[in-house]
Design a protein around this motif. Structure first.
Motif, PDB file in Angstrom:
ATOM      1  N   LYS A 141     -19.056  20.192  25.052  1.00  9.34           N
ATOM      2  CA  LYS A 141     -18.622  19.768  26.380  1.00  9.34           C
ATOM      3  C   LYS A 141     -17.187  20.192  26.665  1.00  9.34           C
ATOM      4  CE  LYS A 141     -21.707  15.773  26.868  1.00  9.34           C
ATOM      5  NZ  LYS A 141     -21.778  14.310  27.094  1.00  9.34           N
ATOM      6  N   THR A 142     -16.345  20.142  25.633  1.00  6.77           N
ATOM      7  CA  THR A 142     -14.937  20.480  25.831  1.00  6.77           C
ATOM      8  C   THR A 142     -14.580  21.840  25.255  1.00  6.77           C
ATOM      9  OG1 THR A 142     -14.342  19.341  23.772  1.00  6.77           O
ATOM     10  CG2 THR A 142     -14.283  18.051  25.804  1.00  6.77           C
ATOM     11  N   ASP A 143     -15.549  22.477  24.558  1.00  7.07           N
ATOM     12  CA  ASP A 143     -15.327  23.790  23.964  1.00  7.07           C
ATOM     13  C   ASP A 143     -14.145  23.774  23.000  1.00  7.07           C
ATOM     14  OD1 ASP A 143     -16.123  26.404  23.569  1.00  7.07           O
ATOM     15  OD2 ASP A 143     -14.654  27.194  24.992  1.00  7.07           O
ATOM     16  N   THR A 144     -14.029  22.695  22.243  1.00 10.66           N
ATOM     17  CA  THR A 144     -12.972  22.574  21.248  1.00 10.66           C
ATOM     18  C   THR A 144     -13.593  22.224  19.906  1.00 10.66           C
ATOM     19  OG1 THR A 144     -12.660  20.229  21.767  1.00 10.66           O
ATOM     20  CG2 THR A 144     -11.252  21.810  22.919  1.00 10.66           C
ATOM     21  N   TYR A 145     -12.804  22.369  18.856  1.00 11.22           N
ATOM     22  CA  TYR A 145     -13.288  22.070  17.518  1.00 11.22           C
ATOM     23  C   TYR A 145     -12.722  20.741  17.039  1.00 11.22           C
ATOM     24  CZ  TYR A 145     -15.308  26.672  17.034  1.00 11.22           C
ATOM     25  OH  TYR A 145     -16.077  27.779  17.203  1.00 11.22           O
ATOM     26  N   LYS A 146     -13.569  19.949  16.407  1.00 13.01           N
ATOM     27  CA  LYS A 146     -13.172  18.626  15.960  1.00 13.01           C
ATOM     28  C   LYS A 146     -13.734  18.380  14.569  1.00 13.01           C
ATOM     29  CE  LYS A 146     -13.633  13.729  17.202  1.00 13.01           C
ATOM     30  NZ  LYS A 146     -14.211  12.784  18.178  1.00 13.01           N
ATOM     31  N   ARG A 147     -12.912  17.855  13.697  1.00 21.08           N
ATOM     32  CA  ARG A 147     -13.367  17.564  12.350  1.00 21.08           C
ATOM     33  C   ARG A 147     -14.219  16.303  12.367  1.00 21.08           C
ATOM     34  NH1 ARG A 147     -12.073  14.803   7.762  1.00 21.08           N
ATOM     35  NH2 ARG A 147     -12.430  15.926   5.829  1.00 21.08           N
ATOM     36  N   ARG A 148     -15.284  16.297  11.587  1.00 23.02           N
ATOM     37  CA  ARG A 148     -16.147  15.125  11.533  1.00 23.02           C
ATOM     38  C   ARG A 148     -16.429  14.768  10.081  1.00 23.02           C
ATOM     39  NH1 ARG A 148     -21.450  16.151  10.133  1.00 23.02           N
ATOM     40  NH2 ARG A 148     -22.156  18.311  10.291  1.00 23.02           N
ATOM     41  N   TRP A 149     -16.983  13.569   9.888  1.00 19.85           N
ATOM     42  CA  TRP A 149     -17.368  13.134   8.554  1.00 19.85           C
ATOM     43  C   TRP A 149     -18.637  13.854   8.119  1.00 19.85           C
ATOM     44  CZ3 TRP A 149     -14.164  10.504   5.606  1.00 19.85           C
ATOM     45  CH2 TRP A 149     -13.204   9.686   6.189  1.00 19.85           C
ATOM     46  N   LEU A 150     -18.748  14.096   6.818  1.00 19.33           N
ATOM     47  CA  LEU A 150     -19.952  14.712   6.276  1.00 19.33           C
ATOM     48  C   LEU A 150     -21.127  13.750   6.368  1.00 19.33           C
ATOM     49  CD1 LEU A 150     -18.528  16.228   2.958  1.00 19.33           C
ATOM     50  CD2 LEU A 150     -18.848  17.397   5.131  1.00 19.33           C
ATOM     51  N   SER A 151     -22.310  14.299   6.548  1.00 17.33           N
ATOM     52  CA  SER A 151     -23.516  13.491   6.418  1.00 17.33           C
ATOM     53  C   SER A 151     -23.763  13.261   4.927  1.00 17.33           C
ATOM     54  CB  SER A 151     -24.711  14.213   7.038  1.00 17.33           C
ATOM     55  OG  SER A 151     -25.043  15.368   6.270  1.00 17.33           O
ATOM     56  N   LEU A 152     -24.688  12.358   4.598  1.00 16.56           N
ATOM     57  CA  LEU A 152     -24.973  12.097   3.187  1.00 16.56           C
ATOM     58  C   LEU A 152     -25.548  13.334   2.502  1.00 16.56           C
ATOM     59  CD1 LEU A 152     -26.427   8.477   3.316  1.00 16.56           C
ATOM     60  CD2 LEU A 152     -24.075   9.221   2.918  1.00 16.56           C
ATOM     61  N   TYR A 153     -26.350  14.102   3.240  1.00 21.53           N
ATOM     62  CA  TYR A 153     -26.900  15.336   2.679  1.00 21.53           C
ATOM     63  C   TYR A 153     -25.784  16.341   2.393  1.00 21.53           C
ATOM     64  CZ  TYR A 153     -29.124  19.919   2.521  1.00 21.53           C
ATOM     65  OH  TYR A 153     -29.493  21.184   2.154  1.00 21.53           O
ATOM     66  N   GLU A 154     -24.855  16.477   3.329  1.00 23.82           N
ATOM     67  CA  GLU A 154     -23.737  17.403   3.148  1.00 23.82           C
ATOM     68  C   GLU A 154     -22.823  16.947   2.014  1.00 23.82           C
ATOM     69  OE1 GLU A 154     -23.443  18.818   7.830  1.00 23.82           O
ATOM     70  OE2 GLU A 154     -22.349  17.068   7.103  1.00 23.82           O
ATOM     71  N   TYR A 155     -22.672  15.635   1.875  1.00 20.85           N
ATOM     72  CA  TYR A 155     -21.858  15.090   0.782  1.00 20.85           C
ATOM     73  C   TYR A 155     -22.470  15.457  -0.564  1.00 20.85           C
ATOM     74  CZ  TYR A 155     -19.295  11.658  -2.031  1.00 20.85           C
ATOM     75  OH  TYR A 155     -18.506  11.049  -2.982  1.00 20.85           O
ATOM     76  N   GLU A 156     -23.783  15.258  -0.685  1.00 20.93           N
ATOM     77  CA  GLU A 156     -24.465  15.578  -1.942  1.00 20.93           C
ATOM     78  C   GLU A 156     -24.393  17.073  -2.235  1.00 20.93           C
ATOM     79  OE1 GLU A 156     -28.887  15.020  -4.024  1.00 20.93           O
ATOM     80  OE2 GLU A 156     -28.446  14.156  -2.058  1.00 20.93           O
ATOM     81  N   LYS A 157     -24.523  17.881  -1.194  1.00 16.66           N
ATOM     82  CA  LYS A 157     -24.460  19.330  -1.366  1.00 16.66           C
ATOM     83  C   LYS A 157     -23.057  19.781  -1.761  1.00 16.66           C
ATOM     84  CE  LYS A 157     -25.474  23.635   1.119  1.00 16.66           C
ATOM     85  NZ  LYS A 157     -25.931  24.211   2.416  1.00 16.66           N
ATOM     86  N   ALA A 158     -22.042  19.138  -1.188  1.00 15.83           N
ATOM     87  CA  ALA A 158     -20.661  19.543  -1.450  1.00 15.83           C
ATOM     88  C   ALA A 158     -20.181  19.119  -2.833  1.00 15.83           C
ATOM     89  CB  ALA A 158     -19.736  18.957  -0.379  1.00 15.83           C
ATOM     90  N   PHE A 159     -20.600  17.926  -3.291  1.00 15.72           N
ATOM     91  CA  PHE A 159     -20.044  17.381  -4.530  1.00 15.72           C
ATOM     92  C   PHE A 159     -21.050  17.280  -5.668  1.00 15.72           C
ATOM     93  CE2 PHE A 159     -17.539  15.458  -1.029  1.00 15.72           C
ATOM     94  CZ  PHE A 159     -16.339  16.102  -1.296  1.00 15.72           C
ATOM     95  N   GLY A 160     -22.312  17.589  -5.392  1.00 17.16           N
ATOM     96  CA  GLY A 160     -23.309  17.563  -6.451  1.00 17.16           C
ATOM     97  C   GLY A 160     -23.656  16.180  -6.944  1.00 17.16           C
ATOM     98  N   GLU A 161     -23.440  15.175  -6.127  1.00 22.95           N
ATOM     99  CA  GLU A 161     -23.765  13.800  -6.495  1.00 22.95           C
ATOM    100  C   GLU A 161     -24.053  12.997  -5.233  1.00 22.95           C
ATOM    101  OE1 GLU A 161     -19.774  11.398  -7.102  1.00 22.95           O
ATOM    102  OE2 GLU A 161     -19.659  13.309  -8.182  1.00 22.95           O
ATOM    103  N   THR A 162     -24.807  11.931  -5.386  1.00 26.03           N
ATOM    104  CA  THR A 162     -25.126  11.087  -4.243  1.00 26.03           C
ATOM    105  C   THR A 162     -24.067  10.005  -4.084  1.00 26.03           C
ATOM    106  OG1 THR A 162     -26.493   9.656  -5.632  1.00 26.03           O
ATOM    107  CG2 THR A 162     -27.596  11.471  -4.488  1.00 26.03           C
ATOM    108  N   LEU A 163     -23.951   9.505  -2.872  1.00 28.08           N
ATOM    109  CA  LEU A 163     -23.005   8.431  -2.585  1.00 28.08           C
ATOM    110  C   LEU A 163     -23.744   7.106  -2.596  1.00 28.08           C
ATOM    111  CD1 LEU A 163     -20.098   7.695  -1.703  1.00 28.08           C
ATOM    112  CD2 LEU A 163     -20.875   7.914   0.652  1.00 28.08           C
ATOM    113  N   GLY A 164     -23.252   6.163  -3.356  1.00 24.07           N
ATOM    114  CA  GLY A 164     -23.913   4.869  -3.478  1.00 24.07           C
ATOM    115  C   GLY A 164     -23.537   3.912  -2.366  1.00 24.07           C
ATOM    116  N   PHE A 165     -23.606   2.625  -2.674  1.00 24.46           N
ATOM    117  CA  PHE A 165     -23.205   1.553  -1.757  1.00 24.46           C
ATOM    118  C   PHE A 165     -24.070   1.517  -0.502  1.00 24.46           C
ATOM    119  CE2 PHE A 165     -19.482   3.975  -3.360  1.00 24.46           C
ATOM    120  CZ  PHE A 165     -19.256   3.214  -4.486  1.00 24.46           C
TER     121      PHE A 165
END
Length: 263
Positions: free
Chosen positions: A92-116
């Motif tokens: 909508k604004t044609d700008t870039y914004k940093r966002r939080w990783l999804s749980l799938y992206e977290y597991e892919k990035a760090f090779g482990e699942t997030l608990g809690f």
């Protein structure tokens, strides 16, 4: 060239009638003078009118070239800048914004699942999570379907935060790690539930700009006030968070930094 930014009475946007921010040069009245409406996301120049999107008329040739080079450095949509750090395109604004990783992206990035995943604030598991009434029959969490729906709305659909920061806050049981302040929502029955009261913020012990990752070891639950005080350099917040950071680095330094910073 220095511009002074301020508001004045009767300075309203011609489109939405909201107050605009004024930008006037401190050096000369002959330099361009601008107004900004953050609601319409428009920039106007006095004597010229509304400037078209990406209109560089007000900039020098050198400044135009500098801006163009910066724009070319922006990565494509969904391209990782670093392990655990991602930008996305806001169409909508044609700008870039940093966002939080999804749980799938977290597991892919760090090779482990997030608990809690599940958090239960009840001191007595024979009571309803939502209304604190005694459970009957074979019920283990809620005394009625209505309580279950209300709890689900508050802790998922209206919790006010993404999944990753919610999991981190759940790990810390929605308490500020610096002051111990209770940051959980208390419902109309006086029961604490794992949802943000809009005072929960997640702090990166190692800044993202310094190569910090989104790994759970680098994330800390703090209140909005503590987070602000830390970045303003207030002693109590800086001392407490730096001490936690020091302890975490002893055990998790490799995960707290991106792969690029560790190499």
């Amino acid at each position: 060239m220095n511009y002074h930014r301020f508001k004045l009475p009767k300075a309203y946007c011609p489109n939405c009638s909201r107050k605009v921010e004024l930008l006037f040069s401190e050096e000369s009245a002959e330099l361009p003078q601008f107004y900004i409406c953050f609601k319409c996301k428009k920039v106007g120049q006095f004597g010229v009118g509304e400037l078209a999107t990406n209109d560089f008329l007000a900039f020098s040739t050198d400044r135009k070239q500098e801006i163009q080079e910066l724009v070319e450095e922006i990565p494509d949509k969904y391209v990782y800048k670093a392990n655990g750090s991602q930008l996305r395109l806001e169409e909508k604004t044609d700008t870039y914004k940093r966002r939080w990783l999804s749980l799938y992206e977290y597991e892919k990035a760090f090779g482990e699942t997030l608990g809690f995943e599940a958090i239960d604030f009840r001191e007595d598991n024979r009571l309803c999570k939502w209304c604190n009434h005694a459970l009957e029959g074979r019920r283990r969490s809620f005394c009625s379907d209505r309580c279950s729906r209300n709890y689900g709305k508050a802790t998922f659909f209206k919790r006010g935060m993404s999944t990753l920061p919610h999991r981190i806050a759940s790990r810390d049981r929605f308490y500020c790690r610096v002051t111990g302040e209770d940051l959980a929502v208390t419902n109309r029955f006086g029961v604490r539930i794992p949802a943000s009261d809009h005072q929960v913020e997640i702090h990166h012990l190692v800044f993202v700009s310094a190569g910090g990752s989104d790994h759970e070891s680098n994330l800390l639950t703090v209140s909005k006030q503590v987070h602000k005080d830390y970045h303003m350099g207030v002693a109590y917040a800086v001392n407490a968070i730096e001490e936690i950071k020091k302890q975490q680095l002893v055990h998790y330094q490799e995960k707290m930094y991106t792969a690029k910073e560790n190499s």
